[in-house]
Design an enzyme around this catalytic site. Structure first.
Site, PDB file in Angstrom:
ATOM      1  N   CYS A  90      -5.926  -2.461   2.593  1.00  0.00           N
ATOM      2  CA  CYS A  90      -5.839  -2.365   4.049  1.00  0.00           C
ATOM      3  C   CYS A  90      -7.209  -2.591   4.699  1.00  0.00           C
ATOM      4  CB  CYS A  90      -5.208  -1.030   4.444  1.00  0.00           C
ATOM      5  SG  CYS A  90      -4.429  -1.047   6.082  1.00  0.00           S
ATOM      6  N   LYS A  94      -8.925   3.852  -2.543  1.00  0.00           N
ATOM      7  CA  LYS A  94      -9.384   3.378  -1.247  1.00  0.00           C
ATOM      8  C   LYS A  94     -10.692   4.061  -0.859  1.00  0.00           C
ATOM      9  CE  LYS A  94      -7.188   2.442   3.242  1.00  0.00           C
ATOM     10  NZ  LYS A  94      -5.939   2.701   4.011  1.00  0.00           N
ATOM     11  N   GLU A 148       0.836  -1.200   0.000  1.00  0.00           N
ATOM     12  CA  GLU A 148       0.000   0.000   0.000  1.00  0.00           C
ATOM     13  C   GLU A 148       0.874   1.256   0.000  1.00  0.00           C
ATOM     14  OE1 GLU A 148      -3.463   2.088   2.816  1.00  0.00           O
ATOM     15  OE2 GLU A 148      -2.260   0.456   3.630  1.00  0.00           O
TER      16      GLU A 148
END
Length: 306
Positions: A165, A131, A43
């Protein structure tokens, strides 16, 4: 079909996009010696996950120094498309591997997003995902994706896709990825907790897919000298890693790698994805469409005036 996976656990040259791109090439070429079909990076690898930095924020106020640091971060982030995305494509082509890499994306308006880029082995950018929900103080520096880019990408060895994540803790987001037919579920992260390993195994069993968890290994030595003062009180190892590859039955086939930089390799048998569907298929015989329905509503804007 057997597929070779390479998972890179390392750190970039934080806040230096040019040098970090050079490091991506070096690490990719190192991985390519094993002739992987897919190379995965963590990430926000470009220009780095700024763990431990406050950007001068407290509740109700921001400092000028913090805004200057954010500008520096922005100036080293990536526009799509750009010379940087072209350079990443050239790396994937040079290595003859598909590549997935976490970047900080700079939009035309100036907002930054935590994104993941997907490349094929010819260097073509297949797409990117922003995200959906930055976690905690990540919201100070990153905006929220709108979900319109939630999809999978077809490769010669199966469909690849995934979440970033703590998006992986969002059940409906996971279900959408499953419904997109994912075979190789990719989960770049900054989560270094032991409990994250349970999440990777759960997703593998739930989705009956391979799960590739990829994290950085970072220490204070990886930070620019002028930012180290803010890290006083933190452990020397800021992120201990934990990259891992899990099969569709929840068995770990490589890793987890802790406490060091390195590259995980695994030769995986894609037939296990099909075999796993005999017992449990979350979008097939275990999907009760007569009871539950998931609707994706994204990037639909309705403007009204009175």
């Amino acid at each position: 079909m057997n597929v070779k996976i390479a998972v890179v656990q390392d750190s970039p040259v934080l806040l230096d996009l040019k040098k970090s791109l050079e490091k991506v090439r070096e690490l990719s070429l190192q991985a390519s010696e094993q002739k992987p079909d897919l190379i995965v990076f963590p990430e926000a690898f470009l220009p780095g996950y700024p763990r431990g930095l406050s950007f001068g924020t407290t509740v109700g106020s921001r400092s000028e120094e913090g805004r200057s640091l954010w500008l520096r971060y922005s100036n080293n982030s990536i526009k799509i498309p750009s010379e940087s995305t072209t350079a990443l494509g050239e790396i994937a082509k040079e290595c003859d591997s598909h590549m997935v890499i976490g970047v900080v994306e700079k939009s035309e308006s100036g907002t930054l997003y935590c994104s993941v880029l997907y490349y094929d082995n010819n260097g073509e950018l297949l797409g990117n995902h922003r995200k959906l929900k930055p976690t905690g103080t990540e919201r100070v520096i990153w905006g929220e994706g709108d979900g319109s880019d939630l999809t999978t990408y077809t490769t010669p060895f199966g469909k690849i896709g995934g979440l970033i994540c703590w998006e992986n803790y969002m059940p409906l987001a996971r279900m959408h990825v499953y419904q997109s037919g994912v075979d190789l579920y990719i989960a770049p992260t900054a989560d270094q907790r032991d409990s994250w390993q349970a999440t990777m195994k759960h997703i593998a069993c739930e989705g009956r897919c391979y799960v590739i968890g990829c994290n950085q290994f970072a220490t204070k030595d990886d930070y620019p000298t002028d930012l180290k003062e803010e890290l006083v009180g933190h452990d020397h190892v800021l992120c201990k890693g934990g990259s891992v590859i899990v099969d569709p039955f929840g068995n770990v086939v490589a890793g987890p790698l802790w406490g060091e930089s390195g590259i995980l390799y695994a030769d995986i048998d894609m037939d296990l994805v099909k075999k796993g569907k005999m017992d449990f298929d979350v979008i097939g015989h275990y999907d009760r469409k007569d009871v539950f329905e998931l609707k994706k509503i994204a990037a639909e804007y309705i403007f009204t005036s009175s």
